[in-house]
Write an enzyme that holds these catalytic residues in place. Structure first.
Site, PDB file in Angstrom:
ATOM      1  N   TYR A  60       0.849  -1.186   0.000  1.00 35.45           N
ATOM      2  CA  TYR A  60       0.000   0.000   0.000  1.00 35.45           C
ATOM      3  C   TYR A  60       0.884   1.233   0.000  1.00 35.45           C
ATOM      4  CZ  TYR A  60      -3.768  -3.101   1.589  1.00 35.45           C
ATOM      5  OH  TYR A  60      -4.702  -4.097   1.704  1.00 35.45           O
ATOM      6  N   HIS A  68      -6.735   0.903  -1.691  1.00 39.07           N
ATOM      7  CA  HIS A  68      -6.508  -0.460  -2.152  1.00 39.07           C
ATOM      8  C   HIS A  68      -5.014  -0.687  -2.287  1.00 39.07           C
ATOM      9  CE1 HIS A  68     -10.663  -1.481  -2.979  1.00 39.07           C
ATOM     10  NE2 HIS A  68     -10.820  -0.279  -3.512  1.00 39.07           N
ATOM     11  N   LYS A 114      -4.965  -5.754  -8.860  1.00 36.64           N
ATOM     12  CA  LYS A 114      -3.699  -5.387  -8.207  1.00 36.64           C
ATOM     13  C   LYS A 114      -2.600  -5.255  -9.233  1.00 36.64           C
ATOM     14  CE  LYS A 114      -5.562  -5.680  -4.181  1.00 36.64           C
ATOM     15  NZ  LYS A 114      -6.493  -4.620  -4.073  1.00 36.64           N
TER      16      LYS A 114
END
Length: 114
Positions: A60, A68, A114
């Site tokens: 992060y 996110h 991601k």
């Protein structure tokens, strides 16, 4: 120190060296995970477990409850990154299970953005 680790069976504090030996013996990936974690933390990332995504860590750039994860980190043996030239010469160019693990992680990471 700021941290005391006790060995319950001995009812005694473990030294830094004893902790390192215990963790490296009980988890073959400990050293690699430790140095990866330290690398990302020293570069300003907030590092959390990536177990939910089939990986070692998620990274992060802000407070996890407010953002996110930006990246998923999967630690693999460097042998899977070697050229396949080695395989032609009778050497193992990497375990096929490592490649499957990498592909699975890429798919999960893609699905969760991601």
């Amino acid at each position: 120190g700021a941290l005391r680790i006790q060995w319950p069976a001995k009812n005694a504090d473990l030294s830094e060296r004893e902790c390192w030996q215990h963790y490296t013996c009980s988890n073959p990936m400990f050293t690699k995970s430790f140095y990866a974690y330290r690398h990302f933390r020293s570069n300003g990332w907030i590092v959390r477990s990536g177990l939910k995504y089939g990986a070692n860590f998620v990274l992060y750039d802000r407070i996890p409850s407010k953002a996110h994860a930006r990246y998923v980190v999967l630690l693999l043996d460097s042998s899977i990154l070697q050229e396949e030239d080695g395989a032609e010469q009778g050497e193992d160019a990497g375990n096929s299970n490592d490649w499957l693990e990498l592909l699975a992680a890429v798919r999960v990471s893609e699905q969760v953005g991601k």
